[in-house]
Design a protein around this motif. Structure first.
Motif, PDB file in Angstrom:
ATOM      1  N   ALA A 198       0.823  -1.212   0.000  1.00  0.00           N
ATOM      2  CA  ALA A 198       0.000   0.000   0.000  1.00  0.00           C
ATOM      3  C   ALA A 198       0.854   1.258   0.000  1.00  0.00           C
ATOM      4  CB  ALA A 198      -0.930  -0.003   1.212  1.00  0.00           C
ATOM      5  N   PHE A 199       2.013   1.202   0.663  1.00  0.00           N
ATOM      6  CA  PHE A 199       2.869   2.390   0.778  1.00  0.00           C
ATOM      7  C   PHE A 199       4.132   2.281  -0.069  1.00  0.00           C
ATOM      8  CE2 PHE A 199       0.198   2.484   4.534  1.00  0.00           C
ATOM      9  CZ  PHE A 199      -0.210   3.801   4.561  1.00  0.00           C
ATOM     10  N   ASN A 200       4.100   1.366  -1.048  1.00  0.00           N
ATOM     11  CA  ASN A 200       5.176   1.240  -2.032  1.00  0.00           C
ATOM     12  C   ASN A 200       6.540   0.964  -1.389  1.00  0.00           C
ATOM     13  OD1 ASN A 200       5.590   1.131  -4.833  1.00  0.00           O
ATOM     14  ND2 ASN A 200       6.619   3.118  -4.816  1.00  0.00           N
ATOM     15  N   ILE A 201       6.547   0.066  -0.401  1.00  0.00           N
ATOM     16  CA  ILE A 201       7.781  -0.322   0.278  1.00  0.00           C
ATOM     17  C   ILE A 201       8.223  -1.690  -0.259  1.00  0.00           C
ATOM     18  CG2 ILE A 201       8.846  -0.843   2.517  1.00  0.00           C
ATOM     19  CD1 ILE A 201       6.634   0.886   3.793  1.00  0.00           C
ATOM     20  N   PRO A 202       9.437  -1.812  -0.802  1.00  0.00           N
ATOM     21  CA  PRO A 202       9.912  -3.106  -1.308  1.00  0.00           C
ATOM     22  C   PRO A 202       9.901  -4.172  -0.204  1.00  0.00           C
ATOM     23  CG  PRO A 202      11.360  -1.335  -2.016  1.00  0.00           C
ATOM     24  CD  PRO A 202      10.424  -0.737  -1.009  1.00  0.00           C
ATOM     25  N   ILE A 203       9.760  -5.421  -0.612  1.00  0.00           N
ATOM     26  CA  ILE A 203       9.675  -6.530   0.340  1.00  0.00           C
ATOM     27  C   ILE A 203      10.828  -7.505   0.109  1.00  0.00           C
ATOM     28  CG2 ILE A 203       8.263  -8.436   1.203  1.00  0.00           C
ATOM     29  CD1 ILE A 203       5.823  -6.911  -0.019  1.00  0.00           C
ATOM     30  N   VAL A 204      11.578  -7.782   1.174  1.00  0.00           N
ATOM     31  CA  VAL A 204      12.646  -8.782   1.151  1.00  0.00           C
ATOM     32  C   VAL A 204      12.205  -9.947   2.029  1.00  0.00           C
ATOM     33  CG1 VAL A 204      15.043  -9.294   1.743  1.00  0.00           C
ATOM     34  CG2 VAL A 204      14.453  -7.068   0.757  1.00  0.00           C
ATOM     35  N   THR A 205      12.219 -11.149   1.471  1.00  0.00           N
ATOM     36  CA  THR A 205      11.713 -12.324   2.172  1.00  0.00           C
ATOM     37  C   THR A 205      12.826 -13.356   2.352  1.00  0.00           C
ATOM     38  OG1 THR A 205       9.551 -11.983   1.122  1.00  0.00           O
ATOM     39  CG2 THR A 205       9.932 -14.112   2.175  1.00  0.00           C
ATOM     40  N   PHE A 206      13.026 -13.799   3.596  1.00  0.00           N
ATOM     41  CA  PHE A 206      13.965 -14.881   3.900  1.00  0.00           C
ATOM     42  C   PHE A 206      13.154 -16.134   4.228  1.00  0.00           C
ATOM     43  CE2 PHE A 206      16.323 -11.017   4.850  1.00  0.00           C
ATOM     44  CZ  PHE A 206      17.556 -11.266   4.255  1.00  0.00           C
ATOM     45  N   VAL A 207      13.408 -17.199   3.488  1.00  0.00           N
ATOM     46  CA  VAL A 207      12.553 -18.396   3.567  1.00  0.00           C
ATOM     47  C   VAL A 207      13.279 -19.554   4.250  1.00  0.00           C
ATOM     48  CG1 VAL A 207      11.199 -20.060   2.242  1.00  0.00           C
ATOM     49  CG2 VAL A 207      11.395 -17.687   1.446  1.00  0.00           C
ATOM     50  N   ASP A 208      12.621 -20.113   5.251  1.00  0.00           N
ATOM     51  CA  ASP A 208      13.047 -21.369   5.877  1.00  0.00           C
ATOM     52  C   ASP A 208      11.782 -22.012   6.437  1.00  0.00           C
ATOM     53  OD1 ASP A 208      14.136 -23.495   7.179  1.00  0.00           O
ATOM     54  OD2 ASP A 208      15.594 -22.360   8.347  1.00  0.00           O
ATOM     55  N   VAL A 209      10.999 -22.638   5.567  1.00  0.00           N
ATOM     56  CA  VAL A 209       9.659 -23.095   5.948  1.00  0.00           C
ATOM     57  C   VAL A 209       9.444 -24.557   5.549  1.00  0.00           C
ATOM     58  CG1 VAL A 209       8.642 -22.212   3.804  1.00  0.00           C
ATOM     59  CG2 VAL A 209       7.206 -22.523   5.837  1.00  0.00           C
TER      60      VAL A 209
END
Length: 236
Positions: free
Chosen positions: A81-92
């Motif tokens: 909504a506020f145009n903030i980039p998303i960094v995702t770290f995955v260990d699932v």
């Protein structure tokens, strides 16, 4: 420098991974006491603000459940909504099984985080540090949900399920131990996913920050639009 344990039985300390990757080790966590099996918060990469989403393997082995799916989905939608980039770290390792989750609507609530990532048009960068199994891998900002850059560490395992569980089903009554070893050699690594284009590159952990910073610069002018409609029909 980041170090990733080669012993697949060890859990990466995800908050340490985040703090060693972001600017000055500063990470502002959101809702730290709710659904601790997923981490959400804000940080900076070379001064650029980003939202960080990460699985926490030290809590419930990092599985996704109703609460963590809702928490992650709300945060991803806030960033979008506020145009903030998303960094995702995955260990699932997957979604949490059990009748309690089923009766309370894990399908509906679990779909929220899938929908949020699929809908988001901000820059999305994903790093798979260790396990990425089944549907839970898919919903954590995978290539299938329009992830821009997806990386895997050498210790990443991208598969339908863990080697032991898979072989106990497929090779029941046969030489399960030997077949498990073969399965690990063939599938418990990121090479198979890389060949199919599910990850862009297999990277050394210490290069993670540099890669993310470079990608954020490239994606600074990203302009992706969703198809026009009156409003979305997200799973509520």
């Amino acid at each position: 420098q980041l170090a990733c344990p080669l012993d697949l039985g060890c859990h990466s300390v995800m908050k340490e991974v985040i703090s060693k990757t972001v600017d000055n080790g500063e990470f502002f966590e959101i809702m730290p006491d709710f659904a601790r099996n997923i981490i959400t918060g804000f940080a900076r990469f070379e001064g650029r603000p980003v939202g960080v989403v990460a699985n926490q393997p030290l809590e419930l082995a990092g599985v996704l459940d109703i609460n963590s799916s809702t928490k992650g989905a709300r945060f991803v939608r806030f960033c979008d909504a506020f145009n903030i980039p998303i960094v995702t770290f995955v260990d699932v390792p997957g979604y949490l099984p059990g009748t309690d989750q089923e009766y309370n609507g894990i399908i509906r609530h679990g779909a929220k985080i899938l929908y949020a990532y699929a809908e988001a048009t901000v820059p999305k960068i994903t790093v798979i540090t260790r396990k990425a199994y089944g549907g839970a891998y898919d919903v954590m900002s995978s290539k299938h949900l329009r992830g821009d850059y997806n990386y895997a560490w050498p210790t990443a395992e991208i598969a339908v399920m863990g080697a032991k569980g898979a072989c106990e089903i497929i090779f029941r009554g046969q030489n399960v131990e030997q077949e498990t070893a073969n399965y690990v050699e063939k599938f418990a690594n990121p090479l198979s996913a890389a060949r199919r284009g599910f990850v862009d590159d297999i990277i050394i952990p210490r290069t993670t920050r540099a890669r993310i910073c470079e990608d954020l610069e490239v994606l600074e002018t990203k302009d992706r639009k969703n198809p026009y409609k009156k409003h979305d029909n997200m799973p509520l």
